[in-house]
Design a protein around this motif. Structure first.
Motif, PDB file in Angstrom:
ATOM      1  N   ILE A 267       1.266   9.415  10.606  1.00 33.99           N
ATOM      2  CA  ILE A 267       1.754  10.115   9.422  1.00 33.99           C
ATOM      3  C   ILE A 267       1.237   9.448   8.149  1.00 33.99           C
ATOM      4  O   ILE A 267       0.890   8.278   8.144  1.00 33.99           O
ATOM      5  N   ASN A 268       1.202  10.245   7.106  1.00 33.93           N
ATOM      6  CA  ASN A 268       0.910   9.774   5.760  1.00 33.93           C
ATOM      7  C   ASN A 268       2.148  10.008   4.922  1.00 33.93           C
ATOM      8  O   ASN A 268       2.884  10.983   5.126  1.00 33.93           O
ATOM      9  N   LEU A 269       2.378   9.135   3.972  1.00 35.75           N
ATOM     10  CA  LEU A 269       3.509   9.268   3.052  1.00 35.75           C
ATOM     11  C   LEU A 269       2.980   9.597   1.667  1.00 35.75           C
ATOM     12  O   LEU A 269       1.957   9.048   1.250  1.00 35.75           O
ATOM     13  N   TYR A 270       3.687  10.447   0.961  1.00 32.89           N
ATOM     14  CA  TYR A 270       3.397  10.691  -0.447  1.00 32.89           C
ATOM     15  C   TYR A 270       4.518  10.047  -1.238  1.00 32.89           C
ATOM     16  O   TYR A 270       5.689  10.386  -1.060  1.00 32.89           O
ATOM     17  N   VAL A 271       4.152   9.077  -2.065  1.00 32.09           N
ATOM     18  CA  VAL A 271       5.140   8.263  -2.779  1.00 32.09           C
ATOM     19  C   VAL A 271       4.963   8.464  -4.274  1.00 32.09           C
ATOM     20  O   VAL A 271       3.854   8.355  -4.803  1.00 32.09           O
ATOM     21  N   LEU A 272       6.077   8.751  -4.950  1.00 31.53           N
ATOM     22  CA  LEU A 272       6.113   8.965  -6.399  1.00 31.53           C
ATOM     23  C   LEU A 272       6.615   7.694  -7.068  1.00 31.53           C
ATOM     24  O   LEU A 272       7.662   7.150  -6.688  1.00 31.53           O
TER      25      LEU A 272
ATOM     26  N   GLN B  46      -4.941  -0.374  -7.823  1.00 32.21           N
ATOM     27  CA  GLN B  46      -6.386  -0.364  -8.003  1.00 32.21           C
ATOM     28  C   GLN B  46      -6.985  -1.676  -7.485  1.00 32.21           C
ATOM     29  O   GLN B  46      -8.028  -1.689  -6.849  1.00 32.21           O
ATOM     30  N   SER B  47      -6.278  -2.782  -7.739  1.00 30.18           N
ATOM     31  CA  SER B  47      -6.793  -4.079  -7.299  1.00 30.18           C
ATOM     32  C   SER B  47      -6.465  -4.371  -5.838  1.00 30.18           C
ATOM     33  O   SER B  47      -7.158  -5.147  -5.195  1.00 30.18           O
ATOM     34  N   LYS B  48      -5.407  -3.745  -5.320  1.00 29.60           N
ATOM     35  CA  LYS B  48      -5.010  -3.968  -3.920  1.00 29.60           C
ATOM     36  C   LYS B  48      -4.604  -2.626  -3.331  1.00 29.60           C
ATOM     37  O   LYS B  48      -3.437  -2.256  -3.356  1.00 29.60           O
ATOM     38  N   ASN B  49      -5.583  -1.898  -2.806  1.00 35.50           N
ATOM     39  CA  ASN B  49      -5.272  -0.580  -2.255  1.00 35.50           C
ATOM     40  C   ASN B  49      -5.132  -0.591  -0.737  1.00 35.50           C
ATOM     41  O   ASN B  49      -4.765   0.411  -0.147  1.00 35.50           O
ATOM     42  N   VAL B  50      -5.406  -1.732  -0.108  1.00 33.94           N
ATOM     43  CA  VAL B  50      -5.209  -1.865   1.333  1.00 33.94           C
ATOM     44  C   VAL B  50      -4.232  -3.012   1.581  1.00 33.94           C
ATOM     45  O   VAL B  50      -4.442  -4.130   1.116  1.00 33.94           O
ATOM     46  N   PHE B  51      -3.164  -2.708   2.303  1.00 27.59           N
ATOM     47  CA  PHE B  51      -2.166  -3.707   2.656  1.00 27.59           C
ATOM     48  C   PHE B  51      -2.312  -4.019   4.141  1.00 27.59           C
ATOM     49  O   PHE B  51      -2.323  -3.104   4.967  1.00 27.59           O
ATOM     50  N   THR B  52      -2.422  -5.286   4.459  1.00 32.64           N
ATOM     51  CA  THR B  52      -2.452  -5.747   5.845  1.00 32.64           C
ATOM     52  C   THR B  52      -1.469  -6.901   5.958  1.00 32.64           C
ATOM     53  O   THR B  52      -0.960  -7.404   4.954  1.00 32.64           O
ATOM     54  N   ARG B  53      -1.229  -7.350   7.174  1.00 31.32           N
ATOM     55  CA  ARG B  53      -0.350  -8.508   7.353  1.00 31.32           C
ATOM     56  C   ARG B  53      -0.991  -9.759   6.738  1.00 31.32           C
ATOM     57  O   ARG B  53      -0.299 -10.656   6.299  1.00 31.32           O
TER      58      ARG B  53
ATOM     59  N   GLY C  31       0.277  -1.609  11.031  1.00 36.95           N
ATOM     60  CA  GLY C  31      -1.048  -2.202  11.111  1.00 36.95           C
ATOM     61  C   GLY C  31      -1.701  -2.363   9.756  1.00 36.95           C
ATOM     62  O   GLY C  31      -2.135  -3.450   9.376  1.00 36.95           O
ATOM     63  N   LYS C  32      -1.772  -1.277   9.007  1.00 37.41           N
ATOM     64  CA  LYS C  32      -2.471  -1.292   7.728  1.00 37.41           C
ATOM     65  C   LYS C  32      -1.965  -0.103   6.913  1.00 37.41           C
ATOM     66  O   LYS C  32      -1.700   0.962   7.453  1.00 37.41           O
ATOM     67  N   LEU C  33      -1.852  -0.291   5.608  1.00 39.03           N
ATOM     68  CA  LEU C  33      -1.500   0.791   4.675  1.00 39.03           C
ATOM     69  C   LEU C  33      -2.627   0.922   3.667  1.00 39.03           C
ATOM     70  O   LEU C  33      -3.068  -0.077   3.101  1.00 39.03           O
ATOM     71  N   ILE C  34      -3.072   2.144   3.449  1.00 39.86           N
ATOM     72  CA  ILE C  34      -4.139   2.405   2.491  1.00 39.86           C
ATOM     73  C   ILE C  34      -3.588   3.336   1.411  1.00 39.86           C
ATOM     74  O   ILE C  34      -3.045   4.406   1.727  1.00 39.86           O
ATOM     75  N   PHE C  35      -3.734   2.930   0.145  1.00 38.87           N
ATOM     76  CA  PHE C  35      -3.201   3.690  -0.977  1.00 38.87           C
ATOM     77  C   PHE C  35      -4.310   4.475  -1.662  1.00 38.87           C
ATOM     78  O   PHE C  35      -5.333   3.906  -2.031  1.00 38.87           O
ATOM     79  N   GLU C  36      -4.080   5.779  -1.829  1.00 36.51           N
ATOM     80  CA  GLU C  36      -5.013   6.648  -2.538  1.00 36.51           C
ATOM     81  C   GLU C  36      -4.241   7.400  -3.618  1.00 36.51           C
ATOM     82  O   GLU C  36      -3.274   8.090  -3.315  1.00 36.51           O
TER      83      GLU C  36
ATOM     84  N   ARG D 118      -1.660   6.001   3.608  1.00 38.69           N
ATOM     85  CA  ARG D 118      -2.121   6.239   4.975  1.00 38.69           C
ATOM     86  C   ARG D 118      -1.808   5.009   5.788  1.00 38.69           C
ATOM     87  O   ARG D 118      -1.962   3.922   5.279  1.00 38.69           O
ATOM     88  N   MET D 119      -1.516   4.867   6.880  1.00 37.64           N
ATOM     89  CA  MET D 119      -1.131   5.768   7.896  1.00 37.64           C
ATOM     90  C   MET D 119      -0.231   4.973   8.793  1.00 37.64           C
ATOM     91  O   MET D 119      -0.569   3.872   9.190  1.00 37.64           O
ATOM     92  N   LEU D 120       0.903   5.517   9.063  1.00 41.59           N
ATOM     93  CA  LEU D 120       1.871   4.903   9.959  1.00 41.59           C
ATOM     94  C   LEU D 120       1.760   5.574  11.317  1.00 41.59           C
ATOM     95  O   LEU D 120       1.617   6.787  11.394  1.00 41.59           O
TER      96      LEU D 120
END
Length: 190
Positions: free
Chosen positions: A82-87, A112-119, A130-135, A164-166
């Motif tokens: 799944i993808n989440l839409y966050v306001l 903008q400086s950290k659009n990918v979250f990992t452990r 595993g990983k979260l990607i912000f767009e 993205r993406m759980l």
């Protein structure tokens, strides 16, 4: 995992605010904007509100186990991505509008400086993620109007991110612990 993801995001934004602005106040809060009765859901002002807008099935991604989405193994259902839409909304008093824009800019700059979250770069992130990607989502005036109308709130300066993406499977279910309420006047065991 939706809750854990949004709590992690909110804590990450608060940590960023504390580092960059030298403040101890929790400026980002995870909350709806309006209660079901139409009243404002936020306590206080001058906050960035983190709100889940939508949950969307991702039909392109693959499960973390390496099995493509939709493929089953014996006795298991396929994992769902799944993808989440966050306001992120700036809920600031009317005489503090410039600060609302400033804090919203900090949110955009952070992702903008950290659009990918990992452990590795976010130790507080739940181990099951595993990983979260912000767009950042670009919304036209009509979509923006629909969002605020659906929320039942007046427009606030805001930005929407697609996260993205759980991956969901039955391993995410741990234990349900209901909230304890109404403890006044209760007596202990006899």
């Amino acid at each position: 995992m939706i809750y854990e993801t949004l709590v992690c995001i909110t804590e990450e934004i608060n940590s960023s605010f504390k580092r960059k602005l030298q403040t101890n106040e929790e400026k980002a809060i995870l909350s709806g904007i309006v209660n079901q009765d139409g009243s404002v859901a936020i306590q206080g002002e001058n906050k960035i509100i983190v709100t889940l807008l939508n949950v969307e099935k991702d039909t392109i991604g693959k499960s973390t186990a390496g099995t493509p989405v939709g493929v089953t193994t014996p006795n298991t259902a396929p994992a769902v991505n799944i993808n989440l839409y966050v306001l992120f909304s700036a809920y600031f008093s009317s005489n503090n509008y410039p600060e609302a824009l400033r804090f919203l800019s900090f949110v955009v700059a952070h992702f903008q400086s950290k659009n990918v979250f990992t452990r590795a770069n976010t130790p507080a992130m739940d181990a099951r993620i595993g990983k979260l990607i912000f767009e950042m989502e670009s919304l036209g005036a009509d979509k923006l109007n629909n969002i605020w109308t659906t929320l039942g709130a007046k427009y606030m300066p805001s930005v929407v991110y697609k996260v993205r993406m759980l991956t969901f499977d039955d391993s995410i279910i741990r234990e349900y612990r209901p909230v304890v309420t109404g403890t006044e006047g209760s007596v202990g065991p006899a």
